[in-house]
Design a protein around this motif. Structure first.
Motif, PDB file in Angstrom:
ATOM      1  N   TRP A  35     -19.746  33.179 -14.575  1.00  0.00           N
ATOM      2  CA  TRP A  35     -19.874  33.141 -13.073  1.00  0.00           C
ATOM      3  C   TRP A  35     -20.734  34.526 -12.678  1.00  0.00           C
ATOM      4  O   TRP A  35     -21.625  34.506 -12.030  1.00  0.00           O
ATOM      5  CB  TRP A  35     -18.532  33.273 -12.470  1.00  0.00           C
ATOM      6  CG  TRP A  35     -18.615  33.795 -11.103  1.00  0.00           C
ATOM      7  CD1 TRP A  35     -18.579  34.869 -10.462  1.00  0.00           C
ATOM      8  CD2 TRP A  35     -19.134  33.053 -10.009  1.00  0.00           C
ATOM      9  NE1 TRP A  35     -18.755  35.066  -8.882  1.00  0.00           N
ATOM     10  CE2 TRP A  35     -19.072  33.611  -8.796  1.00  0.00           C
ATOM     11  CE3 TRP A  35     -19.587  31.736  -9.702  1.00  0.00           C
ATOM     12  CZ2 TRP A  35     -19.595  33.474  -7.332  1.00  0.00           C
ATOM     13  CZ3 TRP A  35     -20.132  31.279  -8.476  1.00  0.00           C
ATOM     14  CH2 TRP A  35     -20.070  32.051  -7.230  1.00  0.00           C
ATOM     15  N   GLU A  36     -20.469  35.636 -13.205  1.00  0.00           N
ATOM     16  CA  GLU A  36     -21.175  36.872 -13.009  1.00  0.00           C
ATOM     17  C   GLU A  36     -22.395  36.821 -13.515  1.00  0.00           C
ATOM     18  O   GLU A  36     -22.993  37.922 -13.163  1.00  0.00           O
ATOM     19  CB  GLU A  36     -20.326  38.065 -13.675  1.00  0.00           C
ATOM     20  CG  GLU A  36     -19.147  37.990 -13.021  1.00  0.00           C
ATOM     21  CD  GLU A  36     -17.631  37.316 -13.467  1.00  0.00           C
ATOM     22  OE1 GLU A  36     -16.699  37.294 -12.902  1.00  0.00           O
ATOM     23  OE2 GLU A  36     -17.791  36.383 -14.415  1.00  0.00           O
ATOM     24  N   TRP A  37     -22.772  35.880 -14.299  1.00  0.00           N
ATOM     25  CA  TRP A  37     -24.180  36.042 -14.813  1.00  0.00           C
ATOM     26  C   TRP A  37     -25.152  34.984 -13.986  1.00  0.00           C
ATOM     27  O   TRP A  37     -25.735  34.203 -14.605  1.00  0.00           O
ATOM     28  CB  TRP A  37     -24.291  35.628 -16.262  1.00  0.00           C
ATOM     29  CG  TRP A  37     -23.774  36.795 -17.191  1.00  0.00           C
ATOM     30  CD1 TRP A  37     -23.050  37.938 -16.742  1.00  0.00           C
ATOM     31  CD2 TRP A  37     -23.872  36.803 -18.648  1.00  0.00           C
ATOM     32  NE1 TRP A  37     -22.795  38.662 -17.764  1.00  0.00           N
ATOM     33  CE2 TRP A  37     -23.301  38.085 -19.011  1.00  0.00           C
ATOM     34  CE3 TRP A  37     -24.341  36.070 -19.513  1.00  0.00           C
ATOM     35  CZ2 TRP A  37     -23.377  38.703 -20.193  1.00  0.00           C
ATOM     36  CZ3 TRP A  37     -24.457  36.386 -20.732  1.00  0.00           C
ATOM     37  CH2 TRP A  37     -23.806  37.480 -21.059  1.00  0.00           C
ATOM     38  N   CYS A 131     -11.133  39.088 -19.723  1.00  0.00           N
ATOM     39  CA  CYS A 131     -12.096  39.864 -18.620  1.00  0.00           C
ATOM     40  C   CYS A 131     -11.405  41.032 -18.266  1.00  0.00           C
ATOM     41  O   CYS A 131     -10.298  41.286 -17.976  1.00  0.00           O
ATOM     42  CB  CYS A 131     -12.348  38.758 -17.333  1.00  0.00           C
ATOM     43  SG  CYS A 131     -13.023  39.217 -16.176  1.00  0.00           S
ATOM     44  N   TYR A 133     -11.480  43.360 -15.294  1.00  0.00           N
ATOM     45  CA  TYR A 133     -11.742  43.193 -13.922  1.00  0.00           C
ATOM     46  C   TYR A 133     -11.889  44.593 -13.458  1.00  0.00           C
ATOM     47  O   TYR A 133     -11.429  45.764 -13.728  1.00  0.00           O
ATOM     48  CB  TYR A 133     -10.368  42.590 -13.041  1.00  0.00           C
ATOM     49  CG  TYR A 133     -10.201  41.244 -13.538  1.00  0.00           C
ATOM     50  CD1 TYR A 133     -11.125  40.271 -12.981  1.00  0.00           C
ATOM     51  CD2 TYR A 133      -9.264  40.806 -14.227  1.00  0.00           C
ATOM     52  CE1 TYR A 133     -11.215  38.894 -13.137  1.00  0.00           C
ATOM     53  CE2 TYR A 133      -9.301  39.458 -14.604  1.00  0.00           C
ATOM     54  CZ  TYR A 133      -9.996  38.590 -14.036  1.00  0.00           C
ATOM     55  OH  TYR A 133      -9.697  37.268 -14.432  1.00  0.00           O
ATOM     56  N   ASP A 144     -14.479  39.491 -10.156  1.00  0.00           N
ATOM     57  CA  ASP A 144     -15.390  39.260 -10.731  1.00  0.00           C
ATOM     58  C   ASP A 144     -15.068  40.284 -12.063  1.00  0.00           C
ATOM     59  O   ASP A 144     -14.272  41.436 -11.745  1.00  0.00           O
ATOM     60  CB  ASP A 144     -16.498  39.805 -10.223  1.00  0.00           C
ATOM     61  CG  ASP A 144     -17.105  38.714  -9.177  1.00  0.00           C
ATOM     62  OD1 ASP A 144     -16.769  37.637  -9.097  1.00  0.00           O
ATOM     63  OD2 ASP A 144     -17.760  39.612  -8.332  1.00  0.00           O
ATOM     64  N   CYS A 145     -15.523  39.818 -13.133  1.00  0.00           N
ATOM     65  CA  CYS A 145     -15.437  40.658 -14.240  1.00  0.00           C
ATOM     66  C   CYS A 145     -16.429  41.845 -14.408  1.00  0.00           C
ATOM     67  O   CYS A 145     -17.601  41.819 -13.833  1.00  0.00           O
ATOM     68  CB  CYS A 145     -15.496  40.038 -15.779  1.00  0.00           C
ATOM     69  SG  CYS A 145     -14.402  38.838 -16.084  1.00  0.00           S
TER      70      CYS A 145
END
Length: 198
Positions: A35-37, A131, A133, A144-145
């Motif tokens: 997700w974060e990428w 992850c 956080y 999000d991480c």
């Protein structure tokens, strides 16, 4: 990355030869996208395609698979793997656990060294884990991480192949495939009509 169309054409040819009266269905296909990428460029490999584990890579691969499934009259259906990101086996999150398709292109190592045992830099081994956080974990709020290592067997000990993340936030692949399927259905009115691979 090999062309998805050529990979599936090979599978279809084999299935038609081995089981000529049976339908061929792509029952599990997809790619991981963290997700974060969403627009990651720091992990770029210098290749024309987006970096592995990025949402852009997942979108590209999943769309190509879906287009192939819709374009080939010998393919009866396609099921994308999977709807949502999920927790993976904890053993996949341990330091030093590596899979058979380890990402070797990111570091210069002689290939012969990888036949019996995968050698991983200490930094990559130490980075494996859940992850990290940026703020205290709260299961009811999307988070999000701050850091996750793509060099582990399962980054963050998670399976990132979902079209949505753990909090059901839609990844790039979700909207792209939805749009493709809606366009296909609206132009064929539910019947079969091969689409262009462009």
């Amino acid at each position: 990355m090999a062309s998805a169309a050529s990979v599936w054409r090979n599978h279809v040819a084999w299935a038609k030869a081995a089981f000529p009266t049976k339908p061929f269905i792509i029952s599990e296909t997809g790619a991981a996208g963290i997700w974060e990428w969403s627009d990651n460029i720091s992990a770029s490999t210098g290749k024309a395609e987006p970096p592995r584990w990025s949402q852009a890579y997942q979108r590209m691969l999943v769309l190509e698979d879906a287009k192939t499934g819709l374009a080939d009259p010998n393919i009866s259906g396609i099921v994308l793997w999977q709807l949502t990101d999920i927790k993976a086996d904890d053993a996949a999150n341990k330091v030093g656990v590596r899979g058979p398709w380890a990402d070797l292109h990111s570091r210069p190592v002689h290939r012969a060294r990888h036949t019996a045992q995968m050698l991983v830099p200490r930094l990559a081994l130490q980075a494996c884990g859940s992850c990290a956080y940026a703020k205290p974990y709260n299961a009811s709020t999307p988070m999000d991480c701050a850091f996750i290592s793509p060099r582990c067997w399962r980054p963050g000990g998670e399976n990132h192949k979902g079209s949505v993340d753990f909090w059901r936030r839609k990844k790039q692949s979700f909207g792209a495939v939805k749009e493709l399927f809606q366009h296909y259905y609206s132009t064929t009115r539910g019947g079969y009509a091969p689409i262009s691979m462009q």
